[in-house]
Design a protein around this motif. Structure first.
Motif, mmCIF file in Angstrom:
data_model
loop_
_atom_site.group_PDB
_atom_site.id
_atom_site.type_symbol
_atom_site.label_atom_id
_atom_site.label_comp_id
_atom_site.label_asym_id
_atom_site.label_seq_id
_atom_site.Cartn_x
_atom_site.Cartn_y
_atom_site.Cartn_z
ATOM 1 N N GLN A 83 3.054 1.124 10.828
ATOM 2 C CA GLN A 83 2.085 1.274 11.913
ATOM 3 C C GLN A 83 1.555 2.700 12.012
ATOM 4 O O GLN A 83 0.421 2.917 12.449
ATOM 5 C CB GLN A 83 2.747 0.878 13.244
ATOM 6 N N ASP A 84 2.363 3.675 11.610
ATOM 7 C CA ASP A 84 1.931 5.068 11.706
ATOM 8 C C ASP A 84 0.965 5.459 10.593
ATOM 9 O O ASP A 84 0.132 6.342 10.784
ATOM 10 C CB ASP A 84 3.149 6.000 11.680
ATOM 11 N N ASP A 85 1.115 4.816 9.435
ATOM 12 C CA ASP A 85 0.252 5.132 8.296
ATOM 13 C C ASP A 85 -0.007 3.837 7.532
ATOM 14 O O ASP A 85 0.810 3.412 6.704
ATOM 15 C CB ASP A 85 0.900 6.180 7.386
ATOM 16 N N LEU A 86 -1.118 3.188 7.824
ATOM 17 C CA LEU A 86 -1.418 1.894 7.202
ATOM 18 C C LEU A 86 -1.604 2.018 5.697
ATOM 19 O O LEU A 86 -1.399 1.048 4.966
ATOM 20 C CB LEU A 86 -2.682 1.294 7.833
ATOM 21 N N TYR A 87 -1.964 3.194 5.218
ATOM 22 C CA TYR A 87 -2.163 3.364 3.787
ATOM 23 C C TYR A 87 -0.849 3.264 3.014
ATOM 24 O O TYR A 87 -0.852 2.962 1.821
ATOM 25 C CB TYR A 87 -2.835 4.707 3.500
ATOM 26 N N ARG A 88 0.255 3.509 3.661
ATOM 27 C CA ARG A 88 1.556 3.478 2.988
ATOM 28 C C ARG A 88 2.289 2.149 3.169
ATOM 29 O O ARG A 88 3.464 2.038 2.860
ATOM 30 C CB ARG A 88 2.441 4.626 3.498
ATOM 31 N N SER A 89 1.610 1.149 3.667
ATOM 32 C CA SER A 89 2.236 -0.166 3.851
ATOM 33 C C SER A 89 2.319 -0.917 2.525
ATOM 34 O O SER A 89 1.631 -0.578 1.554
ATOM 35 C CB SER A 89 1.438 -0.978 4.875
ATOM 36 N N ASN A 90 3.161 -1.956 2.514
ATOM 37 C CA ASN A 90 3.389 -2.730 1.287
ATOM 38 C C ASN A 90 2.349 -3.842 1.192
ATOM 39 O O ASN A 90 2.660 -5.026 1.336
ATOM 40 C CB ASN A 90 4.814 -3.306 1.300
ATOM 41 N N TRP A 91 1.100 -3.460 0.943
ATOM 42 C CA TRP A 91 0.027 -4.443 0.881
ATOM 43 C C TRP A 91 0.132 -5.334 -0.335
ATOM 44 O O TRP A 91 -0.270 -6.502 -0.298
ATOM 45 C CB TRP A 91 -1.327 -3.728 0.891
ATOM 46 N N ARG A 92 0.682 -4.821 -1.421
ATOM 47 C CA ARG A 92 0.819 -5.644 -2.624
ATOM 48 C C ARG A 92 1.735 -6.823 -2.370
ATOM 49 O O ARG A 92 1.438 -7.959 -2.750
ATOM 50 C CB ARG A 92 1.330 -4.783 -3.777
#
Length: 431
Positions: free
Chosen positions: A82-91
């Motif tokens: 939630q703090d950094d959406l770019y570092r989420s496990n989107w894959r």
């Protein structure tokens, strides 16, 4: 006068008339042959042009559509930072939703192969969707994400299933999964807007021309701002004010010679002067526009001087006759009448600059840029260099995109030439 003399004169008259008729027939035959030669040459040129454009459209048309896979995805909050959406496990989120559309695959190796049906850039597309609408976190919704390049080629018929498995990039197992997706009506081929709206990518299915279009726009804007006023002023001075002596003759000869200099020479000049001497940033549209302006200047000067020469002397004489000064004659009468030709030469010169590749390669405008340039000093590519980059890429998906990029470039060139025709008709004055 005897009858023999009259008959001799009659024969002479008849012979002369027959000779004249033969000469007229020969002239008419020569005219017809010339017309046939001209029409044949035009037809041959149009045929070659049609073959060229047709082959480009035929080979580039697959790039204007893109295979997408439709499925439901659940954005698990536990996999989202939630703090950094770019570092989420989107894959993982994208692959879990996609694999749910296929039968159970217990083997991890087969799961990786099945996940390869989806584009490697699909998680980034999903990420951008969530960033634009964070309320989707924790919800299940339907998405349409791009397929990988091998599946895209297979879906478009570039890769066929009748080829032996060891000779194609899609295995039989992947084809079985593809058939399941096709039977469930999860495949679609919408228009590929990413080709125009997105920048370059290492994945052929995600690569676009947006960065190259913006880079070409900045470079042409710099080229126009430099070459148009300098070229018009130079042509007016040389044609209307400069004395006729050896120095001006030398300048005219050099201008004509510069118009025939290979473009790579201007690229070397830009590399030596703008980059190495002045230290301007490499790959910047500012440098590209300055180099292209050096190429465009001779064309604008020559076209403007021809337009100035085409103004009838009576215009100048009439203006002088009512007491106008030389400056007033040139500014108020000659230049307005010559402006259509000057604008036409300018746009043709800019169109020529738009298609130049060699000088831009030498100043580094062929870098791998994944975002649009934000200004004239940011690294950028241009349409010709982007075509060069894609043509040199080993992935098969870039073959169609190379032809599609050439079609887009030709479209811009046609638009610029149409603008030149419209401006000429709009501002042309008759006398």
């Amino acid at each position: 006068m005897s009858n023999q003399t009259l008959e001799a004169k009659a024969r002479d008259v008849t012979s002369t008339a027959d000779e004249e008729r033969r000469r007229v027939k020969r002239r008419h035959a020569a005219n017809r042959r010339m017309q046939i030669y001209g029409l044949s040459a035009i037809g041959f040129a149009v045929t070659l042009l049609g073959i060229l454009v047709g082959s480009l459209v035929w080979s580039g048309s697959p790039a204007f559509v893109q295979t997408h896979i439709r499925f439901e995805v659940f954005v698990d909050p536990s996999k989202v930072n939630q703090d950094d959406l770019y570092r989420s496990n989107w894959r993982s989120i994208a692959q879990d939703g996609f694999l749910a559309t296929l039968p159970e695959i217990p083997n991890p190796r087969d799961r990786r192969a099945a996940a390869g049906i989806l584009s490697s850039g699909a998680p980034y597309v999903l990420r951008d969707m969530i960033i634009s609408d964070p309320d989707l976190i924790g919800q299940t919704f339907e998405v349409s994400l791009p397929a990988s390049d091998p599946i895209d080629q297979f879906n478009k018929g570039v890769v066929t299933r009748d080829v032996p498995e060891d000779q194609r990039i899609v295995s039989n197992q992947v084809i079985e999964w593809y058939d399941i997706l096709d039977a469930d009506d999860r495949l679609s081929t919408p228009f590929n807007w990413r080709l125009i709206t997105q920048a370059d990518s290492r994945f052929p299915e995600l690569a676009g021309l947006s960065g190259a279009i913006v880079g070409s726009f900045y470079a042409l804007m710099v080229c126009f701002l430099i070459s148009f006023p300098v070229g018009i002023a130079s042509a007016v001075y040389l044609e209307e004010f400069a004395p006729k002596n050896r120095f001006t003759d030398l300048i005219e000869v050099n201008i004509n010679n510069l118009a025939a200099v290979p473009s790579v020479v201007f690229g070397l000049l830009g590399l030596a002067v703008f980059l190495q001497f002045f230290g301007l940033p490499r790959s910047a549209p500012l440098v590209g526009g300055m180099v292209l302006s050096l190429m465009t200047l001779p064309t604008i000067i020559i076209a403007t001087r021809s337009a100035l020469k085409a103004v009838p002397p009576s215009i100048r004489e009439a203006a002088f006759g009512v007491g106008a000064s030389r400056h007033q004659v040139v500014m108020h009468h000659v230049i307005p009448l010559a402006m259509p030709g000057a604008l036409t030469g300018t746009i043709i010169g800019l169109a020529q600059a738009l298609g130049e590749t060699a000088p831009l390669l030498l100043i580094g405008m062929n870098a791998f840029i994944t975002s649009d340039p934000g200004g004239m000093l940011d690294p950028a590519t241009a349409l010709p260099t982007q075509i060069f980059i894609w043509a040199d890429s080993p992935e098969r998906g870039f073959v169609a995109r190379t032809s599609a990029a050439i079609v887009v470039l030709i479209g811009f060139l046609i638009i610029m030439n149409l603008i030149a025709v419209v401006l000429r008709q709009r501002f042309q004055r008759k006398w």
